[in-house]
Motif scaffolding. Structure first.
Motif, short mmCIF file in Angstrom:
data_model
loop_
_atom_site.label_atom_id
_atom_site.label_comp_id
_atom_site.label_asym_id
_atom_site.label_seq_id
_atom_site.Cartn_x
_atom_site.Cartn_y
_atom_site.Cartn_z
N PHE A 59 -47.32 19.32 -16.16
CA PHE A 59 -47.15 18.68 -17.47
C PHE A 59 -47.83 19.46 -18.60
CE2 PHE A 59 -50.78 16.61 -15.30
CZ PHE A 59 -51.81 16.86 -16.20
N ASN A 114 -50.94 8.68 -24.57
CA ASN A 114 -52.07 7.76 -24.34
C ASN A 114 -53.07 7.72 -25.49
OD1 ASN A 114 -53.26 10.20 -23.89
ND2 ASN A 114 -53.78 9.83 -21.74
N ILE A 116 -55.32 8.82 -27.42
CA ILE A 116 -56.64 9.32 -27.77
C ILE A 116 -57.16 10.26 -26.68
CG2 ILE A 116 -57.72 7.27 -26.72
CD1 ILE A 116 -59.94 7.46 -28.86
N HIS A 117 -57.97 11.21 -27.11
CA HIS A 117 -58.72 12.08 -26.18
C HIS A 117 -60.21 11.86 -26.38
CE1 HIS A 117 -60.45 15.62 -24.27
NE2 HIS A 117 -61.13 15.79 -25.39
P1 RTP Z 1 -57.69 13.66 -22.25
O1 RTP Z 1 -58.19 15.00 -21.76
O2 RTP Z 1 -56.46 13.78 -23.11
O3 RTP Z 1 -58.76 12.83 -22.85
O4 RTP Z 1 -57.20 12.82 -20.98
P2 RTP Z 1 -57.92 12.57 -19.61
O5 RTP Z 1 -59.24 13.30 -19.54
O6 RTP Z 1 -57.94 11.10 -19.40
O7 RTP Z 1 -56.90 13.20 -18.59
P3 RTP Z 1 -56.64 14.71 -18.17
O8 RTP Z 1 -56.53 14.76 -16.71
O9 RTP Z 1 -57.62 15.64 -18.84
O10 RTP Z 1 -55.20 14.95 -18.75
C1 RTP Z 1 -55.04 15.34 -20.10
C2 RTP Z 1 -53.83 14.66 -20.67
O11 RTP Z 1 -52.67 15.13 -19.98
C3 RTP Z 1 -51.69 14.11 -19.98
N1 RTP Z 1 -51.28 13.87 -18.61
N2 RTP Z 1 -50.02 13.74 -18.27
N3 RTP Z 1 -48.91 13.05 -14.92
C4 RTP Z 1 -48.79 13.31 -16.19
O12 RTP Z 1 -47.71 13.41 -16.74
C5 RTP Z 1 -50.02 13.53 -16.94
N4 RTP Z 1 -51.24 13.53 -16.48
C6 RTP Z 1 -52.05 13.75 -17.54
C7 RTP Z 1 -52.32 12.86 -20.55
O13 RTP Z 1 -51.92 12.72 -21.91
C8 RTP Z 1 -53.80 13.15 -20.47
O14 RTP Z 1 -54.52 12.46 -21.46
#
Ligand code: RTP
Length: 150
Positions: A59, A114, A116-117
């Motif tokens: 992704f 989603n 916000i980061h």
């Molecule tokens: P972020 O970095 O955006 O705060 O999110 P996070 O730590 O909760 O999650 P992360 O694993 O770092 O993933 C970054 C962003 O990638 C998108 N994502 N898409 N299976 C999928 O399609 C998938 N998995 C992750 C999400 O937008 C996630 O926030």
């Protein structure tokens, strides 16, 4: 309690849905300190560097394109234990796994939208703050009204 900084970004979906004020309000109401804020459309270089740890994920390309697709509100917030606490306020990566009351639990539906980061660790936060704010720097300030929670 460790005083920390964290990097928070309202993603393009959050900005376009008019959630910036509500999100900022949650961090203010919690008692955290606003240290930097700007709105920008990230370059592809900035977005791909920000998410480079995920570059092997299927992704990744779509994620980078999405982050560059419109304005992002980038912020630095400070406070006690804020990195972990902000992640709890944000919820899980997938909104469907996020508890009601969390930002993603209340506002999100899709994992790829989603809202916000938030930085996942203190070291990551410092890397992201340097990446997004670089030479502009981040404020350091102390309250003068004696109303701060610390
Ligand atoms: P972020 O970095 O955006 O705060 O999110 P996070 O730590 O909760 O999650 P992360 O694993 O770092 O993933 C970054 C962003 O990638 C998108 N994502 N898409 N299976 C999928 O399609 C998938 N998995 C992750 C999400 O937008 C996630 O926030």
């Amino acid at each position: 309690m460790a005083m920390e900084r964290t990097f928070i970004a309202v993603k393009p979906d959050g900005v376009q849905r008019g959630l910036v004020g509500a999100i900022i309000g949650r961090f203010e109401a919690k008692g955290y300190k606003l240290l930097a804020l700007k709105a920008l459309v990230p370059t592809k270089e900035l977005a791909s560097t920000h998410y480079e740890a995920l570059s092997s994920k299927p992704f990744y390309g779509g994620l980078v394109d999405f982050i560059c697709s419109g304005p992002v509100v980038a912020m630095v917030w400070g406070g006690g234990d804020i990195v972990k606490c902000a992640r709890a306020m944000i919820g899980e990566t997938s909104p469907s796994a996020s508890a009601p009351g969390s930002i993603r639990g209340d506002y999100g539906v899709e994992v790829g939208r989603n809202v916000i980061h938030g930085s996942d660790a203190v070291a990551t936060a410092e890397r992201e703050i340097a990446l997004w704010f670089g030479d502009e720097g981040v404020m350091e300030w102390e309250p003068t009204l004696n109303q701060w929670v610390y």
